[in-house]
Design a protein around this motif. Structure first.
Motif, PDB file in Angstrom:
ATOM      1  N   VAL A 183      -7.938   8.347   0.807  1.00  0.00           N
ATOM      2  CA  VAL A 183      -7.987   7.577  -0.320  1.00  0.00           C
ATOM      3  C   VAL A 183      -9.191   6.638  -0.167  1.00  0.00           C
ATOM      4  CG1 VAL A 183      -7.265   5.669  -1.917  1.00  0.00           C
ATOM      5  CG2 VAL A 183      -6.069   7.623  -1.588  1.00  0.00           C
ATOM      6  N   VAL A 214      -2.793  -3.001   5.851  1.00  0.00           N
ATOM      7  CA  VAL A 214      -1.819  -3.906   4.929  1.00  0.00           C
ATOM      8  C   VAL A 214      -0.565  -3.067   5.135  1.00  0.00           C
ATOM      9  CG1 VAL A 214      -3.527  -5.092   3.798  1.00  0.00           C
ATOM     10  CG2 VAL A 214      -2.942  -2.661   2.893  1.00  0.00           C
ATOM     11  N   ALA A 215      -0.572  -1.870   5.208  1.00  0.00           N
ATOM     12  CA  ALA A 215       0.856  -1.305   5.379  1.00  0.00           C
ATOM     13  C   ALA A 215       0.826   0.244   5.939  1.00  0.00           C
ATOM     14  CB  ALA A 215       1.190  -0.885   3.746  1.00  0.00           C
ATOM     15  N   PHE A 223       1.939   6.735  -2.335  1.00  0.00           N
ATOM     16  CA  PHE A 223       0.621   5.922  -2.518  1.00  0.00           C
ATOM     17  C   PHE A 223      -0.367   6.587  -3.467  1.00  0.00           C
ATOM     18  CE2 PHE A 223      -2.288   8.585   0.142  1.00  0.00           C
ATOM     19  CZ  PHE A 223      -1.266   9.078   1.065  1.00  0.00           C
ATOM     20  N   GLY A 224      -1.340   5.733  -3.945  1.00  0.00           N
ATOM     21  CA  GLY A 224      -2.290   6.195  -4.961  1.00  0.00           C
ATOM     22  C   GLY A 224      -1.827   6.025  -6.157  1.00  0.00           C
ATOM     23  N   VAL A 235      -7.534   0.140  -4.758  1.00  0.00           N
ATOM     24  CA  VAL A 235      -7.419  -0.939  -4.337  1.00  0.00           C
ATOM     25  C   VAL A 235      -7.542  -1.092  -2.819  1.00  0.00           C
ATOM     26  CG1 VAL A 235      -6.160  -2.181  -6.193  1.00  0.00           C
ATOM     27  CG2 VAL A 235      -4.847  -1.323  -4.340  1.00  0.00           C
ATOM     28  N   VAL A 238      -7.009   4.834   2.436  1.00  0.00           N
ATOM     29  CA  VAL A 238      -5.655   5.210   3.164  1.00  0.00           C
ATOM     30  C   VAL A 238      -6.127   6.366   3.915  1.00  0.00           C
ATOM     31  CG1 VAL A 238      -3.301   6.520   2.978  1.00  0.00           C
ATOM     32  CG2 VAL A 238      -4.059   4.861   1.093  1.00  0.00           C
ATOM     33  N   ARG A 275       4.264  -4.431  -3.322  1.00  0.00           N
ATOM     34  CA  ARG A 275       3.377  -4.260  -2.396  1.00  0.00           C
ATOM     35  C   ARG A 275       2.368  -5.391  -2.439  1.00  0.00           C
ATOM     36  NH1 ARG A 275       2.721   2.448  -2.895  1.00  0.00           N
ATOM     37  NH2 ARG A 275       4.505   2.883  -1.766  1.00  0.00           N
ATOM     38  N   GLU A 279       1.363  -7.924   0.393  1.00  0.00           N
ATOM     39  CA  GLU A 279       0.164  -8.286   1.023  1.00  0.00           C
ATOM     40  C   GLU A 279      -0.197  -9.812   0.685  1.00  0.00           C
ATOM     41  OE1 GLU A 279      -2.985  -5.784  -0.305  1.00  0.00           O
ATOM     42  OE2 GLU A 279      -4.540  -6.806   0.462  1.00  0.00           O
TER      43      GLU A 279
END
Ligand code: CMP
Length: 287
Positions: A183, A214-215, A223-224, A235, A238, A275, A279
């Motif tokens: 991503v 961040v993760a 995700f996504g 945002v 990945v 999430r 952050e």
């Protein structure tokens, strides 16, 4: 129970030559039915398929006879996986059962249905080509595997079997090498991802500065989802840290899932809020 109905998976071995012998006998009975129209031929074939279509049951009567005949003729043993055969037999149940019912309810249709089935059984016995096994390998098995992968994702833990099957058909699996960017921050998002194996990191890449992670996600994570929920660009980026396998769900399937399962939207929105909050607290800790 649905596990077996949808697509059996087995490591049980059966004798392919006995299967082919049974196929030859079935073909004979079906052709005899087409020629004579006798219910005494089609009904036993349909019942025999019911036995064959069971994963754990005893061999069917025709299977017993076929084994005896193959033994007498000295036909050698050839191992094959039982699962595709059981799947093919379930297709056989549909055909032979329909022909048996049609024999009484719509007699004109019955020979056509039985004739079509005799083509499949004839191909199996004479050409060693099992149509049902091909359908199993290329259509049913991938769907089964996708469903098993979807089931392993905690987000879907509460989904019922039927829903998982519907959902699994919407997922496409993809493999990516380490370092692949899955991503890209700022791009429009058209799909959501489920991580089946491997690890990925979520990061921002501020212009002129080094990336900020961040993760980290392990298998079973998704995700996504943010871009699909908000309609805004991605945002974060990945990327794969190891070889990965992901399942992707396109926006249209994602929206259908939310429509059918309003609780899913709540769960995803809650995950997004967590999430974002995590952050924000990381950033406060860093400054
Ligand atoms: P999306 O914005 O569509 O694409 C990037 C994805 O990274 C995002 O959805 C989330 O799934 C994930 N993501 C973005 N920011 C964070 C974060 N702070 N913590 C965890 N995951 C995040």
């Amino acid at each position: 129970m649905l596990d077996n109905l949808v697509c059996p998976v087995s490591h049980v071995r059966i004798d392919r030559n006995v299967v082919r012998t049974a196929g030859l006998m079935t073909t004979g009975l079906l052709v005899a039915y087409v020629l004579t129209g006798s219910a005494w031929l089609i009904v036993p074939v349909a019942l025999d398929y019911v036995f064959r279509a069971r994963m754990d049951g005893p061999p069917s009567p025709m299977g017993h006879v076929a084994r005896f005949v193959a033994g007498r003729l000295g036909i050698p043993y050839r191992a094959m996986d039982k699962a595709p055969k059981v799947f093919a037999s379930r297709i056989g149940v549909c055909f032979a059962g329909s022909a048996a019912i049609a024999h009484f309810a719509a007699p004109a249709a019955a020979p056509w249905i039985a004739g079509t089935l005799s083509l499949f059984t004839g191909m199996e016995s004479l050409l060693d080509f099992c149509v049902g096994c091909v359908v199993y390998t290329y259509m049913a098995l991938p769907l089964y595997r996708a469903r098993a992968a979807v089931m392993a994702i905690p987000l879907f833990a509460s989904f019922e079997d039927q829903m998982l099957i519907a959902l699994a058909s919407g997922f496409k699996a993809a493999r990516m090498p380490p370092g692949a960017r899955v991503v890209t921050e700022g791009e429009a998002g058209d799909r959501m991802f489920m991580l089946v194996s491997g690890r990925v990191e979520v990061y921002h890449e501020p212009p002129g500065a080094s990336p900020v992670v961040v993760a980290l996600y392990e298998p079973g994570s998704f995700f996504g989802e943010m871009a699909l929920l908000t309609g805004e660009p991605r945002v974060a980026s990945v990327r794969a840290l190891t070889p990965i396998v992901v399942l992707t769900l396109l926006r249209s399937d994602f929206e259908a899932m939310l429509r059918d399962h309003p609780r899913m939207r709540e769960m995803l929105e809650r995950a997004v809020a967590e999430r974002v909050a995590r952050e924000a607290s990381m950033q406060r800790g860093a400054s």
